[in-house]
Design a protein around this motif. Structure first.
Motif, PDB file in Angstrom:
ATOM      1  N   ASN A  16       1.032  -1.352   0.005  1.00  0.00           N
ATOM      2  CA  ASN A  16       0.082   0.155  -0.276  1.00  0.00           C
ATOM      3  C   ASN A  16       0.779   1.181   0.107  1.00  0.00           C
ATOM      4  OD1 ASN A  16      -2.283  -1.589   0.097  1.00  0.00           O
ATOM      5  ND2 ASN A  16      -2.466  -1.408   2.091  1.00  0.00           N
ATOM      6  N   PRO A  68      -5.439  -7.171  -1.536  1.00  0.00           N
ATOM      7  CA  PRO A  68      -5.173  -5.760  -0.917  1.00  0.00           C
ATOM      8  C   PRO A  68      -6.687  -5.813  -0.182  1.00  0.00           C
ATOM      9  CG  PRO A  68      -6.525  -6.816  -3.377  1.00  0.00           C
ATOM     10  CD  PRO A  68      -5.697  -7.919  -2.907  1.00  0.00           C
ATOM     11  N   THR A  71      -5.653  -0.398  -0.227  1.00  0.00           N
ATOM     12  CA  THR A  71      -4.829  -0.869  -1.675  1.00  0.00           C
ATOM     13  C   THR A  71      -5.416   0.419  -3.170  1.00  0.00           C
ATOM     14  OG1 THR A  71      -4.216  -2.938  -0.336  1.00  0.00           O
ATOM     15  CG2 THR A  71      -3.780  -2.181  -3.490  1.00  0.00           C
TER      16      THR A  71
END
Length: 761
Positions: A156, A185, A189
């Protein structure tokens, strides 16, 4: 051999100085006497305690400095410390990132490597974040790629770095790599990826991210949903935005605001208002940002009534005096040409910001209230607000509209005094202002000093030369523009053809029109055809001008026919002028200029019956002649006059000055040209009407109100009549002063009985 006492003393000093335990134990093994051993052990113990105390003191001091953001002081101690706690590294990296200390952040990183410190995933993540915040994306990527272990926060962080720098393609590649490495994710993200796609307006890439959300809907929370709406709205795909909006499991105020703003940006006022009604039904209260989006939608399609309804809601909810809502109301009313309501909203704002002042000043300037715009600007300056490029562009444009050179120069000086960095837009506006205020030399000086010039700057300077009738200068500038590497555009040729028209350069004009079409492959626009008809007609090639119109691939506009009608008035082509007027009236039956031009043609030929017919037609169609108006700047104020105006405080002095002036110029040869009076009245009355035209009154006021050594500068809203043009030439000779006049068509610079136009206008 040394004595035991000396050996003991040596041991004590050695351990005190070197502090190296390994050497201490070697010496320890060489001692045989118990008392000496006991003494040596005491020394070792005390030194160990001192070392530990010193280490603790250093570590505590480093922690304190790191927490307080005193990075550079902390680094001075860090240089002489071998190993430290990971929390200190973390705090130092956070401080370096917060304060954008790239150099210091690299020193912390170097210390880690030199001391053999192996960073955990958490510390490595902080290194990545530090480099990103310091705008060193390459260093951040190196740290990321060398990490033996990464978690979702690592991904991220680096993804956020790429998206913040607008590198959408790289961020999407990283996202794909993340999936290949089976890292799941989360919402943190996906949201930055969607935001990056929105800012870059890359719809297809945004849809790729959306596809991943569809596959794993557990990631589709409100945070991601709002980012998805924003992406589709900013990419102009409002239907996809609405589809995503309708599928959201829950919506907050941001969701509604984003969707309504999306409709507003596309001018879809109807759907924006319907969504607002739906929002209210679902119990959601609107805030100033929702109202701002709704008003923006109303402004884009200029629906005043709906805008007023939103204003009522704003009053009821009590956000009328919030800056965002107030600014949106000003903008909406201004776009809808309701300047009075805009000003009322502005006056009610308790703390208007720079945007408020800019919106109100721009509103005045755009609808032609230049005097009010300038008055408000000086009021704003008294309030101590800073300038920016947006407000400067509007103010400079207002000065240009009024030909207010004195105030325009003051604005320019204010910019210089405040040290405001100019951009090409403001500098181009200054070039335009000086040119329109009659100071073409100052315009060129500003142009020459510009560090960078785009096509707008070159076109503005060429247009300025065109207005002043400097055809050769305009053509020379055109060549320099090409030499600079810039390609001319459609606007370039409008200025160039206009310059040829005002200077009577017929062959050159024909050449540039042909060059535009075939050499530069620019498709002619209506403005180019107008310039060509004006060029040919003004030079007396009326048959060629008529033939040119007939061969136009576009349907001729009223402006094209009006250019031909103006040429017919100059050269007395009655029948062709009548035909041109008829074509104009078919397109614009309420345009007063057409009736006046046709009346001028008939009156010049003494056809008073036809003049009467034209006047009766105007009455039947309720067309009123636009009054001639002239402006002059004196005493840092703009004064205006209309024909036979008696509203000025100095009326008596002005008329007395004008009467003396008319007598003086008659003595040196001036004879009034009564053909320009559109009434069949006595000759004496005609002369009186001519002598009281607005430009003559303005000149009389200029004589008594401006320093003798300065030019008298006049702005006229209509084309100067032939009699006034002739009279002003005589006036310039009698008073021995330069008179600069900008009429609706071009500049006239009168000096020593001559005009810069060479009587070709």
């Amino acid at each position: 051999m040394i004595s035991e006492n000396l050996r003991s003393k040596y041991i004590h000093n050695a351990y005190t100085i070197t502090l190296y335990m390994r050497n201490a134990f070697k010496l320890w093994n060489s001692i045989s006497e118990p008392k000496t051993v006991q003494f040596a052990m005491g020394c070792l113990h005390q030194n160990a305690i001192r070392r530990k105390d010193r280490y603790c003191e250093q570590e505590d001091h480093l922690k304190t400095l790191s927490r307080e953001g005193r990075v550079r002081e902390a680094l001075e101690i860090l240089e002489y410390t071998d190993g430290i706690d990971s929390d200190i590294y973390r705090q130092l990296l956070q401080s370096c990132g917060k304060m954008k200390y790239l150099k210091e952040g690299k020193r912390v990183h170097d210390h880690m490597m030199k001391s053999g410190f192996k960073p955990s995933v958490s510390i490595a993540n902080h290194l990545v974040i530090m480099y990103i915040k310091c705008r060193s994306l390459e260093d951040a990527r190196q740290v990321f790629d060398r990490m033996p272990e990464r978690n979702v926060f690592s991904w991220n962080s680096i993804l956020a770095g790429y998206t913040q720098h607008g590198r959408v393609d790289e961020s999407l590649k990283l996202f794909g790599r993340m999936q290949c490495e089976n890292v799941k994710p989360d919402c943190f993200t996906l949201s930055p990826l969607l935001k990056a796609c929105a800012n870059a307006s890359v719809l297809e890439q945004g849809k790729q991210v959306h596809a991943h959300i569809v596959v794993d809907e557990s990631k589709y929370d409100m945070f991601v949903g709002n980012a998805l709406l924003d992406m589709y709205a900013k990419c102009g795909s409002i239907d996809d935005a609405r589809h995503a909006f309708d599928r959201m499991p829950a919506r907050d105020l941001i969701s509604w605001t984003t969707m309504i703003a999306g409709y507003g940006q596309l001018g879809n006022c109807k759907d924006a208002l319907q969504l607002f009604v739906q929002m209210r039904r679902e119990g959601m209260e609107a805030d100033q940002f929702i109202f701002s989006s709704l008003l923006s939608a109303c402004a884009s399609v200029m629906v005043l009534e709906q805008g007023k309804q939103i204003h009522v809601h704003i009053i009821k909810t009590g956000v009328e005096f919030h800056v965002a809502a107030g600014n949106a109301l000003i903008y909406m009313y201004a776009k809808c040409q309701n300047i009075d309501n805009a000003h009322q909203v502005f006056k009610k704002m308790t703390m208007p910001d720079l945007v408020s002042w800019t919106a109100m000043i721009s509103a005045y300037e755009q609808i032609g209230y230049a005097e009010e715009a300038l008055g408000l600007f000086w009021e704003m300056q008294s309030a101590g607000l800073k300038l920016d490029r947006f407000i400067l562009t509007s103010v400079i444009s207002a000065c240009a509209s009024l030909a207010a050179l004195e105030q325009g120069t003051q604005v320019h000086n204010r910019i210089t005094e405040t040290g405001l960095e100019l951009d090409v837009f403001v500098e181009s506006a200054l070039v335009d202002m000086y040119a329109k205020c009659g100071s073409i030399v100052d315009a060129r000086q500003v142009f020459d000093k510009m560090p960078k010039r785009d096509s707008i700057a070159w076109n503005t300077m060429m247009a300025g030369y065109a207005q002043h009738g400097h055809g050769q200068d305009s053509m020379e500038l055109f060549l320099k523009m090409q030499q600079s590497g810039l390609k001319p555009d459609a606007s370039t040729f409008v200025g160039l053809l206009s310059a040829c028209s005002h200077a009577g350069l017929v062959d050159e004009g024909r050449h540039f029109f042909h060059s535009m079409c075939f050499e530069f492959k620019i498709k002619p626009l209506m403005d180019h055809y107008v310039c060509m008809v004006d060029l040919l007609g003004r030079a007396g090639y009326l048959n060629e001008a008529e033939d040119f119109i007939k061969k136009m691939p576009l349907e001729p506009s009223a402006v094209v026919w009006r250019a031909l009608l103006g040429a017919c008035r100059i050269h007395g082509y009655i029948e062709l002028g009548k035909q041109a007027a008829e074509r104009i009236l078919e397109l614009e039956p309420h345009n007063d200029a057409t009736y006046i031009l046709l009346s001028n043609i008939y009156s010049a030929a003494g056809r008073w019956d036809d003049v009467a017919k034209v006047r009766n037609l105007m009455k039947e169609r309720k067309v009123r002649k636009k009054p001639g108006k002239s402006w002059i700047e004196a005493g840092n104020r703009v004064h205006s006059f209309v024909v036979e105006d008696k509203s000025h405080p100095n009326t008596k002095v002005i008329y007395a000055t004008l009467e003396r002036l008319m007598e003086q110029i008659k003595e040196v040869g001036y004879v009034p040209d009564t053909d320009f009076v559109l009434h069949d009245v006595e000759e004496e009355l005609k002369e009186q009407k001519l002598s009281h035209h607005s430009e003559k009154l303005a000149i009389a006021f200029g004589i008594i109100s401006t320093p003798e050594e300065t030019p008298i500068r006049i702005l006229k809203n209509l084309r100067v009549c032939g009699d006034c043009h002739k009279a002003i030439k005589f006036i310039s000779k009698v008073i021995n002063r330069e008179i600069v006049m900008r009429d609706a068509n071009r500049f006239h610079r009168f000096k020593d009985g001559l005009c810069s136009c060479g009587d070709y206008w």
